[in-house]
Design an enzyme around this catalytic site. Structure first.
Site, short mmCIF file in Angstrom:
data_model
loop_
_atom_site.label_atom_id
_atom_site.label_comp_id
_atom_site.label_asym_id
_atom_site.label_seq_id
_atom_site.Cartn_x
_atom_site.Cartn_y
_atom_site.Cartn_z
N HIS A 1 80.14 41.47 89.48
CA HIS A 1 81.05 42.13 90.42
C HIS A 1 80.69 43.60 90.62
O HIS A 1 80.79 44.13 91.72
CB HIS A 1 82.50 42.00 89.96
CG HIS A 1 83.13 40.71 90.41
ND1 HIS A 1 82.88 39.51 89.80
CD2 HIS A 1 83.98 40.44 91.44
CE1 HIS A 1 83.55 38.56 90.42
NE2 HIS A 1 84.22 39.09 91.42
N LYS B 1 91.66 33.06 84.50
CA LYS B 1 92.87 32.90 83.68
C LYS B 1 93.48 34.27 83.47
O LYS B 1 92.77 35.29 83.48
CB LYS B 1 92.54 32.26 82.33
CG LYS B 1 91.56 33.09 81.49
CD LYS B 1 91.69 32.86 80.02
CE LYS B 1 90.57 33.51 79.23
NZ LYS B 1 91.03 34.50 78.26
S1 SF4 Z 1 89.90 30.33 74.28
FE1 SF4 Z 1 89.60 32.23 73.15
S2 SF4 Z 1 87.44 32.61 73.14
FE2 SF4 Z 1 87.87 31.12 74.75
S3 SF4 Z 1 88.18 32.32 76.64
FE3 SF4 Z 1 90.17 32.05 75.69
S4 SF4 Z 1 90.46 33.87 74.42
FE4 SF4 Z 1 88.29 33.73 74.90
#
Ligand code: SF4
Lengths: 187, 280
Positions: free
Chosen positions: A36, A101
């Site tokens: 980005h 996320k």
């Molecule tokens: S599960 Fe844990 S290691 Fe995997 S993306 Fe999410 S915070 Fe990061």
């Protein structure tokens, strides 16, 4: 469950609402922090991006290396807020969808309302399972960035949840409120 | 003196890096399954089912559970009667290098935090912390840590007058600030006491405790229980989509501190709470 195909036009984007479960198929592109940063540097210099962002979907991901014979390694979403600084610019250039996320800031949500953008959540930490939805993977730019290089992916039935829709509704707020309200009412 | 060869250490670290990135620890996996039963929201149950399925696929195919295979954090307990026939830190880093290469794990380390963020391409250096203990054994805890959750950890230098209520408020605030970002359900480690630097390490060690373990001190044990319940009443839920299971566990470690202070650290790990112990 809504079946959705890229490219993601304004018309398709407007049918989606926070909380919708989607199975996405078609071509999408990957890009995270370092990519980005280079995108906006290219734009500042008046140079083209590695792909035309019009009606495209970008997946914030840095996969693990593919094992011999595999299309890709584990490839779940990374936390999106680090791309907040760049996302409005990308939408201004035509980008329609983002997959990641975690929360987005108000500027990103405002840009999503303005440009009919959609923010999808993939389940964080489900990278081994998500890999089975990726049918092809090709590095198209910034190979030197390793896991952060820009990849063109063909995906089939990638399971996603609409987190923020083009109307500004945010599942991280409404989903939690609905759950707590349901509990308070003894549902 | 008991002699341990660096080659033994290199192999142990490399194997542990691969193993723990592909196989979720049994206690965490078990807790995840219990959480599916306890969950009272449909979307949350579904999310937890997906996480369980993901862990199964990863274990069966020896693929990384998560694409962020972390910074390799290694906690060393070295018996004072152990002699390593070479450079221990170098051996640990060599083990990380080999494990991340051989296991097709992601290399996520840059050589400079600000001026020159260039990937070191072998996931070194590892973050190593040492404790010297009595005995003739070498215990290595390999705990790769993803930064989605690492970025959500906080330290606060609290005042003694903030008291228990202050600590409770701080824990809830850290979880609130983190929200959906660290891939809930999370594992929370709290450190209280010590100094600025030691309290963070304490929180990390609390975070790495078995999810079913309890603090031996009943006052802290009760606080662990109370705060886990409070966190799970916040409604953030798996993936942040709303639900009961915001945290799988909350562990507290404490230590004596200065008359003028009450340092507190809250460490957050995602559900991919990886830690593997090897005793040599
Ligand atoms: S599960 Fe844990 S290691 Fe995997 S993306 Fe999410 S915070 Fe990061």
């Amino acid at each position: 469950m809504i079946k959705l195909e890229t490219p993601l036009t304004v018309e398709k984007a407007k049918t989606l609402h926070a909380g919708d479960q989607v199975l996405l198929s078609g071509v999408i592109y990957t890009g995270r922090d370092a990519a980005h940063k280079r995108f906006v540097e290219l734009v500042a210099k008046g140079e083209p991006l590695p792909f035309d962002p019009q009606d495209q979907v970008i997946y914030y991901v840095g996969p693990t290396p593919a094992k011999p014979g595999a299309v890709i390694g584990s490839c779940g979403p990374t936390t999106s807020y680090r791309m907040d600084a760049y996302a409005p610019k990308m939408m201004e250039l035509g980008l329609r969808g983002m997959i990641g996320k975690g929360r987005r800031n108000d500027e990103v949500k405002a840009a999503m309302r303005q440009y009919a953008g959609v923010y999808f959540g993939a389940i964080g930490g489900a990278g081994a399972l998500i890999a089975s939805c990726i049918k092809s993977c090709e590095i198209i730019a910034f190979e030197d960035l390793g896991t952060e290089a820009v990849r063109k992916l063909t995906v089939e039935d990638l399971p996603l949840t609409v987190v923020v829709d083009s109307y500004g509704e945010d599942l991280y707020i409404s989903g939690r409120e609905d759950y707590l309200k349901g509990k308070a009412n003894g549902n | 003196m008991r002699e341990i060869a660096v080659e033994t250490i290199i192999d142990a670290i490399a194997d542990a890096c691969i193993d723990i990135n592909c196989k979720l620890p049994g206690d965490v996996y078990q807790r995840l399954i219990e959480a599916i039963e306890e969950e009272d929201s449909a979307i949350a149950k579904h999310t937890l089912d997906v996480l369980k399925e993901n862990a199964d696929i990863a274990r069966e195919t020896m693929s990384p559970i998560c694409q962020d295979t972390g910074m390799a954090c290694i906690f060393v307990e070295i018996g004072q009667e152990v002699h390593v026939n070479g450079n221990l830190s170098a051996a640990i880093n060599e083990g990380v290098r080999r494990g991340y290469e051989k296991g097709y794990l992601r290399k996520s380390v840059v050589s400079d935090p600000m001026f020159n963020r260039v990937n070191t391409k072998d996931n070194t250096p590892a973050i190593i912390s040492y404790d010297i203990v009595p005995g003739d054994q070498l215990k290595l805890t390999v705990a790769p840590k993803g930064f989605g959750s690492e970025n959500m950890c906080q330290v606060k230098m609290m005042k003694p007058s903030d008291g228990v209520e202050g600590v409770k408020k701080f824990i809830l605030q850290v979880v609130e600030d983190a929200g959906p970002n660290p891939c809930p359900p999370i594992v929370i480690g709290v450190g209280i006491g010590g100094t600025f630097d030691s309290v963070a390490l304490m929180a990390k060690k609390a975070m790495l405790r078995d999810v079913n373990s309890e603090n031996p001190d009943p006052r802290y044990r009760d606080l662990e229980k109370e705060m886990l319940e409070k966190v799970n009443a916040m409604g953030i839920g798996p993936a942040g989509f709303g639900g009961r299971t915001t945290a799988l566990a909350l562990n507290i470690e404490w230590a004596p501190t200065h008359i003028a202070g009450m340092p507190c650290a809250v460490a957050i790990c995602c559900h991919v709470s990886r830690h593997k112990e090897v005793v040599l």
